[in-house]
Design an enzyme around this catalytic site. Structure first.
Site, mmCIF file in Angstrom:
data_model
loop_
_atom_site.group_PDB
_atom_site.id
_atom_site.type_symbol
_atom_site.label_atom_id
_atom_site.label_comp_id
_atom_site.label_asym_id
_atom_site.label_seq_id
_atom_site.Cartn_x
_atom_site.Cartn_y
_atom_site.Cartn_z
ATOM 1 N N PRO A 573 -33.837 39.607 22.924
ATOM 2 C CG PRO A 573 -33.559 41.332 24.459
ATOM 3 C CD PRO A 573 -33.642 39.841 24.352
ATOM 4 C CB THR A 575 -31.411 36.622 18.089
ATOM 5 O OG1 THR A 575 -32.166 36.201 19.224
ATOM 6 C CG2 THR A 575 -29.936 36.389 18.368
ATOM 7 N N GLY A 643 -43.612 32.486 17.301
ATOM 8 C CA GLY A 643 -42.567 32.572 16.273
ATOM 9 C C GLY A 643 -42.442 33.975 15.720
ATOM 10 C CD GLU A 646 -42.161 31.857 8.148
ATOM 11 O OE1 GLU A 646 -42.526 31.448 7.049
ATOM 12 O OE2 GLU A 646 -42.196 31.155 9.186
#
Lengths: 682, 312
Positions: A573, A575, A643, A646
Site C-alpha cells: 500500500p 508504494t 498494474g 499508469e
C-alpha cells in the site's frame, strides 16, 4: 477460484533500497567507476531538415583533452540499425536536435567545451513541424500501438447523432508533452573484444539487449545490459534511445569505455515525447442518457524517421457501449523527433477528450455525470464481446462520490470560485512472459534473481514481498537481485505490467523451490502467458477533483484530488499509493501546465528545461489522495494484482478540466488550462 | 562551457582591478544562480569570474530611516529581515515569490538585479537572439511570446526582466549605488530599443555595491501579487507591487517589460481620484501586445485592481 491469503504481501514495506538512495549509495548508470574511461557528448543538428554539406572538426580536435570527433563521415557503419537508432549513418538531417556527431574527450568538461567547436554546414530544406487537423500529409497508419486496428466502425454514427436526444460535437487538443524523468538518460558502453557491456538507465535490460544486438548485428549473448537503479522513466526509457547507440559507437571508435550523459536540454529531442493530439469527439444519447453514438477521430503526428502511432482512441472502444461507434487515427509526418512512450500512451490523451466529452454530454442531457457513466457501464467489453475479468468502475465512482462529498455546482468564496469534476480512469491489466531464478542459500535466506528493472516504482520491494510469502519467511530473509540482462529474460517495466509479469515468475520459482529438493531453480512463464480464457482485463478508477479558480487572475489550483481504484490486490500500500498519487500529480500537470511549445519557423521546441517546461511542484499538490476498493481478480496473475503505474494519470486531466468548468462555466478544450485561456472569461 | 578562471575579490577596488585586467570579458559573480547556468548553456563565456559575493553583506539602517542593503546580501536573508518585513512588506513578499528556497539562499541582491531574461530564445545559442547575438534577429516576435513583453518592447527585442525583487524596489523609489555613482532603480534597467544586449545602464567596469531603500511611510501598507500557472518556482506572467494607504500610492508591474515597470500613470490617476480600474487602464493604454500575449493587458489590470482593493 480466488487469490490466496498473504502475510507479507499487502503490508506497507519500506523500499529495500530506500536507505541506499537517500544516502547516495545507490549506484546509477553514469556513476559506475570504469578504468580508462572516456567521455562522449552528442553534437546535435541546428536545422530541422536538410543535408550536412561539410563538417569542420579541426578546432574541436585541437582542443585540450579531445580524443576524437565522430560524424557520419567516420562513424562505424550500422547496416542493421533502424529508425532513430541509425545515427551517424548518413548526412541527412530529419529534425532539429538530431544527433549529427559526438565529441569524445578525457573529461566531461573537455567534451562539452569541444562540442561547441565542431562546425557543420548544411544544405537547408524547408521544414514543417506544426500539426494541423487538415495537414496535407495526413495518412492512415497500418495499425496503432502496439497492434491495434487503426479504425473501427459499427452501426451508423452519423444517423444516430442526428436522431439523438442530446449530442455533443467538440474538438479537444493536447500539446507536445515531455516525460522528464528526474534522472536524465545515461550510458556507459564497454567493449571487450566482440562483447558489449552497457550500464544504462532504462526500463528493460533484456529489451535493450535485444535491440542493441540487432543494431550492432551481434548475438544477444554478447550484449549485457545493467540497470540496477533507475531514476524514473515514464516510458522514455522503455526502448533504447539514440544516445545509447552513440555511446557504444564512440566506445568502439576510440577503443575505450565511454560514458555519456544526456543533458536536460537534449532530453527534449533525443528521448521521446508524447505526440500532440487533435481529437474530435461526438457523442449522442437518448432521453435517459443511454449512449446511442460514440465517435472519436484523432489526428496526431509522427516523424519522417519512423512511425509512431499513439493508440489515442483505442480506449474509447471498450469504456462505454453504444450501437453506433467509430474510432479513427490519422498521422501527419512532420520534421520532428519521433514521438514515443509517455505514461499511459493512448489512454491518457484519449481519456482526457472522452471524459471531457462525457461531462459535456451529461450537462447537455441534464444528468449527473456520475449517473451518466453508471448508466452506460457495459456488461461485456463492447469491442471484443468478452467478459471483463473484473470491472469495478461503478463501485469506484460510488465510493469516490461518497468519500469526496460529490456535490457539483460552483461555489464562491471571496475572489475564488470552486467547482468539482469527475472522470473515469482505466488501464489494461497485462501479464507478459518472464523468467525468474530462486536459490536456497542454506542459512535460512534465499536469493531471487529477476531481470526486472525498478524505475522508482518499488518493484524490487514488491517482488521480495511476493517471494517471502511464497517461501513462508520474513522479508529480510530474501535477497533480491534485479536489473541485469545476465539474468533470465524478463519484460520491460512498462505497460503497467512489471509486477504482474515478474511477480508471476517469482511465485512459480518459489513454489518449485519449495516443492523439490533442488537448491536452485529457474522458471519461465512464457508457456502459460496467453493460455487462459479470453477475458477483457483492465483496471478501473474514478478521479475526483476540486478546482479553485481565482476570478481576477484566472489561476487554477487543485485544492483536492481523490482517486478510487479497482486494481486487484494491492501488493504494497505504501508504494502503490505513491504510484497512484504520482500518476494523478502528473495528470494535474498535464491539465494545468505541461506543454512543450513549438516554433514553426525555426522547426524547434522552444522549451527545453524544467524552468520553462513546468511540472507540478509541492505547492501545487495540496491534498491528493488515492485509495482502492477490495477487488479479487485471479485472472491476470497469481497475486491477484493489476498494474497501477499508469492508471493514476489517465482520467485526471479530464477531472481537472471538468472541475474548472464546474467552477467557472468556461470550458477550455485545449490543454493546458493556463490563465491566458481563462482571464476575462470568468 | 568555456574554460575560465575564478578569483575571489578582497575589496571593491580589488574586484574592479581584477575585472579590468581580464583578457576576455570578466564577469562579477554573486550567487551564480543565473550566471553559472548561462555559462553551462554557452550563453555567457567569461574568461574570468571575480567573486564579489562576500564584499558587501550587511543590511544597515540609513540615517534617514531607510535601509542600505549590501550587494552581497542573500535574497533569503533580506526577505527575513524584520525591518524589511514590517516597513517594506511587498519587498519581502516579492523575494519569497521568487525561485526556490535553495536558490534564494545563494542569490544576492546585486545579482538579482542583473539577472538576464528567461526568454527561451535567449537561452539557446542555436537560435537567433538580438540580445545574445546582436543582429541575429528576434524570433520571439513572430514565434513563442505568450510570456513576453507588452510594453516598452522594440522590433529588436520583446524580452521581459525576470526579477520579482526589482519590481518591489522600483515601487519603493530604491537607488542603486555602484562603485562610481547612484542610479534610481527605475532608471537602472533599460528598455531594449536598438541595443537589446544592454539590460542596464551599468558600464562594464562598474560594480553594484548596495541598494538603498529610502524611508517611505506608505510602503508599510504594501503587497506583492505574482500571477503564474504554477503555484511556486515559476516566473511571473504578470506581477504587481503596490503600496497604498488611501493617500500616497506606489505601483510597479513585473512581467510586462524589459525592466520593472513603474506605473507612474496609474499612480497619477489614483491621486486624481480615478477608480482602480481606470487607473490600470490609464497605465496600460500604452500596451502594444503581440499576437499571443494580449491576455496580459487584462491580467495586469485585474491583478492591479485586486492588489489595491486588498490594500484599501
Amino acid at each position: 477460484m480466488s487469490v490466496a491469503p498473504t502475510r507479507v504481501v499487502g503490508t506497507p514495506a519500506d523500499r529495500l533500497e530506500g536507505r541506499d538512495k537517500v544516502q547516495g549509495e545507490a549506484t546509477y548508470a553514469y556513476e559506475y567507476e570504469v578504468e580508462h574511461v572516456a567521455y562522449a557528448t552528442p553534437v546535435v543538428s541546428t536545422i530541422a531538415k536538410g543535408r550536412i554539406r561539410s563538417i569542420d572538426s579541426s578546432a574541436a580536435l585541437a582542443a585540450d583533452g579531445v580524443i576524437a570527433v565522430l560524424t557520419w563521415e567516420n562513424a562505424p557503419k550500422l547496416p542493421k540499425a533502424e529508425g532513430e537508432l541509425a545515427i551517424l549513418q548518413s548526412p541527412q538531417v530529419s529534425y532539429r536536435g538530431q544527433i549529427v556527431g559526438a565529441v569524445v574527450a578525457e573529461s566531461y568538461e573537455a567534451a562539452r567545451h569541444a562540442e561547441l567547436l565542431v562546425r557543420f554546414e548544411y544544405d537547408v530544406e524547408e521544414h514543417d513541424v506544426e500539426l494541423r487537423a487538415d495537414h496535407p500529409t495526413l495518412y492512415k497508419p497500418g495499425k496503432v500501438n502496439p497492434e491495434f486496428p487503426t479504425d473501427t466502425e459499427e452501426g451508423d454514427v452519423e444517423r444516430a447523432l442526428e436522431e439523438a436526444a442530446h449530442a455533443i460535437d467538440e474538438t479537444y487538443t493536447t500539446p507536445t508533452e515531455h516525460n522528464n524523468a528526474m534522472e536524465p538518460h545515461a550510458t556507459i558502453a564497454i567493449w571487450d573484444g566482440p562483447s558489449l557491456t552497457l550500464y544504462d538507465s532504462n526500463q528493460g535490460a533484456h529489451a535493450h539487449r535485444e535491440t542493441f544486438a540487432k543494431t550492432f548485428d551481434m548475438p544477444p549473448e554478447q550484449v549485457r545490459v545493467i540497470a540496477r537503479h533507475v531514476g524514473g522513466g515514464f516510458g522514455s526509457k522503455g526502448t533504447p534511445r539514440p544516445h545509447a547507440v552513440l555511446a557504444a559507437l564512440a566506445a568502439r571508435h576510440v577503443e575505450r569505455p565511454v560514458k555519456l550523459a544526456v543533458t536536460r536540454q537534449q532530453m527534449f529531442t533525443l528521448t521521446g515525447y508524447r505526440t500532440p493530439t487533435i481529437q474530435r469527439l461526438r457523442l449522442g444519447c437518448d432521453e435517459r442518457g443511454m449512449l446511442t453514438a460514440i465517435a472519436h477521430d484523432v489526428v496526431e503526428q509522427t516523424s519522417t524517421v519512423d512511425e509512431f502511432a499513439e493508440q489515442t482512441a483505442v480506449v474509447t472502444r471498450m469504456l462505454y457501449a453504444s450501437p453506433n461507434r467509430r474510432t479513427t487515427h490519422r498521422l501527419a509526418r512532420l520534421d520532428v523527433p519521433t514521438p514515443s512512450w509517455m505514461r499511459a500512451p493512448g489512454e491518457c490523451p484519449g481519456m482526457y477528450a472522452l471524459e471531457s466529452a462525457m461531462d459535456e454530454l451529461a450537462i447537455a442531457a441534464g444528468i449527473d455525470p456520475i449517473e451518466l457513466r453508471i448508466r452506460n457501464d457495459p456488461e461485456i467489453d463492447p469491442e471484443s464481446g468478452n467478459r471483463f475479468s473484473t470491472r469495478n468502475l461503478v463501485a469506484c465512482l460510488r465510493e469516490g462520490a461518497d468519500r469526496f462529498g460529490w456535490k457539483p455546482g460552483s461555489r464562491r468564496n471571496g475572489r475564488t470560485l470552486a467547482g468539482l469534476g469527475v472522470a473515469a480512469s482505466t488501464y489494461p491489466a497485462r501479464r507478459r512472459p518472464s523468467q525468474a531464478h530462486a536459490r536456497r542459500n542454506g542459512d535460512g535466506t534465499f536469493t531471487m534473481r529477476v531481470g526486472a528493472v525498478d524505475i522508482g516504482t518499488g518493484a524490487r520491494t514488491v517482488l521480495a514481498q511476493i517471494a517471502a510469502d511464497e517461501l513462508a519467511v520474513e522479508l529480510d530473509r530474501i535477497h533480491i537481485e534485479i536489473g541485469d540482462s545476465a539474468f533470465g529474460s524478463a519484460p520491460v517495466a512498462g505497460g503497467s505490467a512489471g509486477a504482474s509479469s515478474w511477480g508471476t515468475a517469482v511465485v512459480r520459482a518459489c513454489r518449485l523451490l519449495r516443492a523439490g529438493d533442488e537448491d536452485e531453480v529457474h522458471v519461465d512463464t512464457s508457456d502459460s502467458a496467453d493460455a487462459e480464457e479470453p477475458l477483457a482485463k483492465h483496471g478501473f478508477g474514478a478521479i475526483f477533483v476540486e478546482a479553485h479558480v481565482d476570478v481576477d487572475t484566472a489561476e487554477v489550483r487543485v485544492a483536492r484530488a481523490l482517486g478510487v481504484f479497482g486494481v486487484g490486490r494491492i501488493l504494497n500500500p505504501k508504494t502503490a499509493r505513491s504510484q497512484l498519487i504520482g500518476g494523478m500529480t502528473m495528470g494535474i500537470g498535464m491539465a494545468l501546465m505541461e506543454e512543450t511549445r513549438v516554433d514553426g519557423r525555426l522547426g524547434a521546441f522552444v522549451d527545453q528545461d524544467l524552468a520553462m517546461y513546468h511540472v507540478p511542484v509541492n505547492a501545487d499538490v495540496l491534498d491528493v489522495d488515492a485509495t482502492w476498493i477490495d477487488e479479487d481478480d485471479p485472472h491476470i496473475n497469481p497475486m491477484g494484482a493489476k498494474g497501477i503505474g499508469e492508471i493514476g494519470i489517465v482520467g485526471t486531466a479530464a477531472a481537472v478540466a471538468n472541475a474548472v468548468h464546474d467552477a467557472t462555466g468556461v470550458r477550455v478544450r485545449d490543454l493546458p488550462i493556463t490563465p491566458d485561456k481563462l482571464v476575462g472569461r470568468i | 562551457m568555456e574554460p575560465f578562471t575564478y578569483r575571489r575579490a578582497s575589496s571593491t577596488e580589488d574586484a574592479l582591478a581584477t575585472h579590468g585586467s581580464a583578457t576576455r570579458g570578466a564577469k562579477f559573480l554573486g550567487g551564480g544562480t543565473n550566471l553559472v547556468d548561462l555559462m553551462r548553456l554557452g550563453v555567457e563565456t567569461p574568461s574570468e569570474l571575480v567573486d564579489v559575493s562576500r564584499l558587501e553583506c550587511s543590511i544597515d539602517a540609513g540615517e534617514d530611516g531607510g535601509l542600505r542593503i549590501g550587494a552581497g546580501v542573500r535574497n533569503s536573508e533580506l526577505a527575513a529581515d524584520r525591518r524589511v518585513r514590517s516597513r517594506y512588506p511587498a519587498l519581502a513578499q516579492a523575494l519569497l515569490a521568487g525561485a526556490s528556497g535553495q536558490l534564494r539562499n545563494l542569490a544576492t541582491t546585486g545579482g538579482n538585479l542583473l539577472q538576464r531574461t528567461r526568454c527561451p530564445y535567449f537561452q539557446d545559442v542555436t537560435k537567433p537572439c538580438n540580445k545574445r547575438e546582436p543582429g541575429s534577429g528576434c524570433p520571439a516576435r513572430e514565434g513563442e511570446h505568450r510570456n513576453l513583453a507588452i510594453v516598452g518592447h522594440s522590433e529588436h527585442c520583446v524580452a521581459t526582466h525576470p526579477s520579482d525583487m526589482a519590481v518591489a524596489l522600483a515601487a519603493f523609489d530604491a537607488v542603486v549605488h555602484t562603485s562610481r555613482r547612484a542610479i534610481p532603480l527605475v532608471d537602472f534597467h533599460r528598455l531594449p530599443e536598438d541595443e537589446p544586449w544592454r539590460d542596464t545602464v551599468l558600464e562594464p567596469d562598474e560594480l553594484i555595491v548596495a541598494v538603498e531603500v529610502p524611508p517611505l511611510a506608505v510602503a508599510a501598507r504594501s503587497t506583492y501579487r505574482k500571477v503564474r500557472e504554477r503555484a511556486s518556482f515559476a516566473f511571473a506572467l504578470v506581477s504587481v507591487a503596490a503600496a497604498y494607504d488611501g493617500n500616497d500610492i506606489r505601483i510597479a508591474f513585473g512581467g510586462l517589460a524589459h525592466k520593472p515597470w513603474r506605473a507612474f500613470a496609474a499612480e497619477e490617476a489614483i491621486r486624481s481620484g480615478a477608480s482602480f480600474r481606470d487607473a490600470a487602464e490609464a497605465e496600460l493604454e500604452q500596451a502594444k501586445p503581440l499576437r499571443d500575449n494580449a491576455y496580459k493587458v487584462e491580467l495586469a489590470a485585474r491583478t492591479l485592481v485586486r492588489a489595491l482593493e486588498e490594500l484599501s
